[in-house]
Write a protein that holds these residues in place. Structure first.
Motif, short mmCIF file in Angstrom:
data_model
loop_
_atom_site.label_atom_id
_atom_site.label_comp_id
_atom_site.label_asym_id
_atom_site.label_seq_id
_atom_site.Cartn_x
_atom_site.Cartn_y
_atom_site.Cartn_z
N LYS A 65 0.83 -1.22 0.00
CA LYS A 65 0.00 0.00 0.00
C LYS A 65 0.87 1.26 0.00
O LYS A 65 0.36 2.35 0.23
N GLY A 66 2.17 1.07 -0.22
CA GLY A 66 3.09 2.22 -0.21
C GLY A 66 3.89 2.26 1.07
O GLY A 66 3.70 1.44 1.98
N PRO A 67 4.83 3.23 1.19
CA PRO A 67 5.65 3.33 2.40
C PRO A 67 4.84 3.79 3.61
O PRO A 67 3.96 4.64 3.48
N ARG A 68 5.17 3.22 4.75
CA ARG A 68 4.50 3.59 6.00
C ARG A 68 5.53 3.56 7.12
O ARG A 68 6.65 3.07 6.95
N SER A 69 5.14 4.06 8.29
CA SER A 69 6.00 3.94 9.46
C SER A 69 5.35 3.01 10.47
O SER A 69 4.11 2.97 10.57
N VAL A 98 -0.37 16.52 9.86
CA VAL A 98 0.32 15.51 10.66
C VAL A 98 0.00 14.17 10.01
O VAL A 98 -1.06 14.01 9.40
N PRO A 99 0.90 13.18 10.10
CA PRO A 99 0.67 11.91 9.40
C PRO A 99 -0.59 11.19 9.88
O PRO A 99 -0.87 11.14 11.09
N SER A 100 -1.35 10.62 8.93
CA SER A 100 -2.56 9.88 9.28
C SER A 100 -2.20 8.54 9.89
O SER A 100 -1.23 7.88 9.49
N ILE A 101 -3.00 8.11 10.87
CA ILE A 101 -2.82 6.79 11.47
C ILE A 101 -3.58 5.77 10.62
O ILE A 101 -4.74 5.98 10.26
N ILE A 102 -2.91 4.66 10.30
CA ILE A 102 -3.55 3.60 9.52
C ILE A 102 -4.28 2.67 10.50
O ILE A 102 -3.65 2.15 11.43
N PRO A 103 -5.57 2.45 10.32
CA PRO A 103 -6.29 1.56 11.25
C PRO A 103 -5.95 0.09 11.02
O PRO A 103 -5.56 -0.32 9.92
N THR A 104 -6.09 -0.70 12.07
CA THR A 104 -5.87 -2.15 11.97
C THR A 104 -7.05 -2.77 11.22
O THR A 104 -8.03 -2.10 10.90
N LYS A 105 -6.96 -4.08 10.97
CA LYS A 105 -8.04 -4.77 10.26
C LYS A 105 -9.37 -4.64 10.99
O LYS A 105 -10.44 -4.62 10.37
N ASP A 106 -9.33 -4.55 12.33
CA ASP A 106 -10.57 -4.41 13.09
C ASP A 106 -10.84 -2.96 13.50
O ASP A 106 -11.60 -2.69 14.42
N TRP A 123 3.54 7.49 5.69
CA TRP A 123 4.92 7.98 5.56
C TRP A 123 4.93 9.09 4.50
O TRP A 123 4.59 8.85 3.33
N ILE A 124 5.28 10.30 4.90
CA ILE A 124 5.28 11.42 3.96
C ILE A 124 6.64 11.47 3.26
O ILE A 124 7.64 11.91 3.82
N ILE A 254 4.03 18.56 11.03
CA ILE A 254 4.51 18.31 12.39
C ILE A 254 4.51 16.80 12.59
O ILE A 254 3.48 16.15 12.39
N ILE A 255 5.66 16.26 12.99
CA ILE A 255 5.76 14.81 13.16
C ILE A 255 6.21 14.46 14.59
O ILE A 255 6.57 15.33 15.37
N ASP A 256 6.17 13.16 14.88
CA ASP A 256 6.57 12.63 16.20
C ASP A 256 5.80 13.30 17.33
O ASP A 256 6.35 14.03 18.16
N LEU A 257 4.52 13.00 17.38
CA LEU A 257 3.64 13.62 18.36
C LEU A 257 3.55 12.84 19.68
O LEU A 257 2.66 13.09 20.49
N ASP A 258 4.46 11.91 19.90
CA ASP A 258 4.34 10.99 21.03
C ASP A 258 4.21 11.70 22.38
O ASP A 258 3.57 11.20 23.29
#
Length: 370
Positions: A65-69, A98-106, A123-124, A254-258
């Motif tokens: 699906k392309g590059p991701r983190s 800010v980067p979108s979060i990819i949801p899990t299968k559920d 991944w931008i 803006i990245i790394d929002l932890d």
């Protein structure tokens, strides 16, 4: 999960011996398990950065699906959930860069394995650091101002901690004053170390700066401002700088929002200004005015907030940040390098006070003349 192996910080010596991106095998195996929770086929994984001393890391993963983190968050799951909720809020509700979060299968935002939260994000590819000049600094300031404005109104999801530093400023300031006593005592006990005499020669000066900042904060509008509450002020990145604000598709991202937490927004601006003046080797009033103006354009700074910014800049932030670690291993840390660093900080500090005096009047920003 019963009998599940928990993730812990890993061996720094082993990491240095192999390479800086060493990751224990059991964590790599967990990462492969995490990937199975997502609708994607992973063809390659590359470690981008690690926090071995805390137990966190980031992979760049190549997928169909392309590059991701893929990120392993080192904080408590409830604390990490606060940050993940914030990232989702900023993307979905505010259309922030800010980067979108990819949801899990559920449909979940994360996977919990090893007592930690993991998540996959967009991944931008286009991101790059802005140039380390005044124009780059202004772009960073505008971007974090925009981030602060957009983050207002955030409500953490059920089960998340309410991460806030909004009400902790007096405690944080007083901690710095208290630590000055510790630093003085340690430098006295380990007086044979190269940096001891230099630290002792300046500790009184920096302690007085911290005490005065405590007094000014107590007499300021701080207690009135915090009455607005967490949601009204919004989120502060807490670790913002030249690497966590990058240019890419559509503008600054803006990245790394932890580590985001509710706070007075100028905390990020203070850190960015202080760090930039450190890089410049001295305080420059023109740079600071341009940086504050750029921030103000995206997220207006009124008279009361400006006063808090001036107080926060008056703290001995540079000295405290660079010297505080000596309480852990004084016989290693207080070497010739620290001695030279402290002298450099003292030289920079001499240029700070004339600049703060000039900045005390904020009529140049449209505020009330003092």
């Amino acid at each position: 999960m019963e009998n599940e192996q928990l993730i812990t910080p890993w061996d720094l010596e082993e990491a240095e011996r192999q390479d800086s991106f060493y990751v224990p095998e059991y964590i790599v195996n967990m990462a492969h398990e995490v990937n199975k929770h997502y609708d994607m086929q992973v063809s390659h994984m590359e470690v981008i950065t690690t926090k071995a001393d805390k137990g966190g890391l980031i992979w760049k993963i190549e997928t169909d699906k392309g590059p991701r983190s893929l990120k392993l968050l080192h904080r408590r799951p409830t604390r990490s959930l606060f940050s993940l909720g914030a990232q989702e809020y900023l993307v979905k509700e505010k259309n922030a860069r800010v980067p979108s979060i990819i949801p899990t299968k559920d449909g979940k935002l994360y996977v919990e394995i090893g007592g930690k939260l993991w998540f996959v994000a967009e991944w931008i590819e286009s991101l790059f650091q802005v140039t380390k000049d005044l124009e780059g600094a202004k772009e960073l300031c505008y971007a974090i101002g925009e981030f602060h404005r957009l983050s207002k109104g955030y409500t953490p999801p059920p089960g998340a901690e309410n991460a806030s530093r909004l009400y902790r400023w007096p405690k944080t300031y007083n901690k710095i004053v208290k630590k000055m006593t510790w630093l003085r005592d340690i430098a006295t006990v380990y007086n044979e170390m190269p940096a001891s005499s230099t630290v002792l020669s300046v500790i009184d000066m920096f302690e007085q700066q911290a005490i005065k900042a405590v007094e000014r904060l107590g007499q300021s509008a701080y207690y009135e401002l915090v009455k607005k509450g967490n949601k009204e002020w919004g989120l502060v990145h807490q670790d913002y700088g030249w690497s966590n604000g990058q240019k890419g598709d559509g503008g600054m991202w803006i990245i790394d929002l932890d580590g985001v937490a509710y706070d007075l927004p100028i905390r990020d601006l203070q850190k960015l200004i202080t760090g930039t003046m450190d890089d410049l080797g001295g305080w420059d009033v023109h740079w600071i005015k341009e940086m504050i103006s750029a921030y103000h354009e995206a997220n207006p700074v009124d008279d009361q907030l400006y006063e808090i910014l001036m107080i926060d800049l008056s703290l001995p932030n540079l000295f405290y940040k660079n010297v505080k670690e000596m309480v852990y291993e004084p016989t290693v840390f207080m070497d010739e390098e620290l001695k030279n660093l402290v002298q450099r900080i003292v030289d920079i500090d001499k240029t700070k006070w004339p600049v703060l005096d000039e900045l005390a009047d904020n009529s140049w920003l449209g505020g009330k003349s003092k």
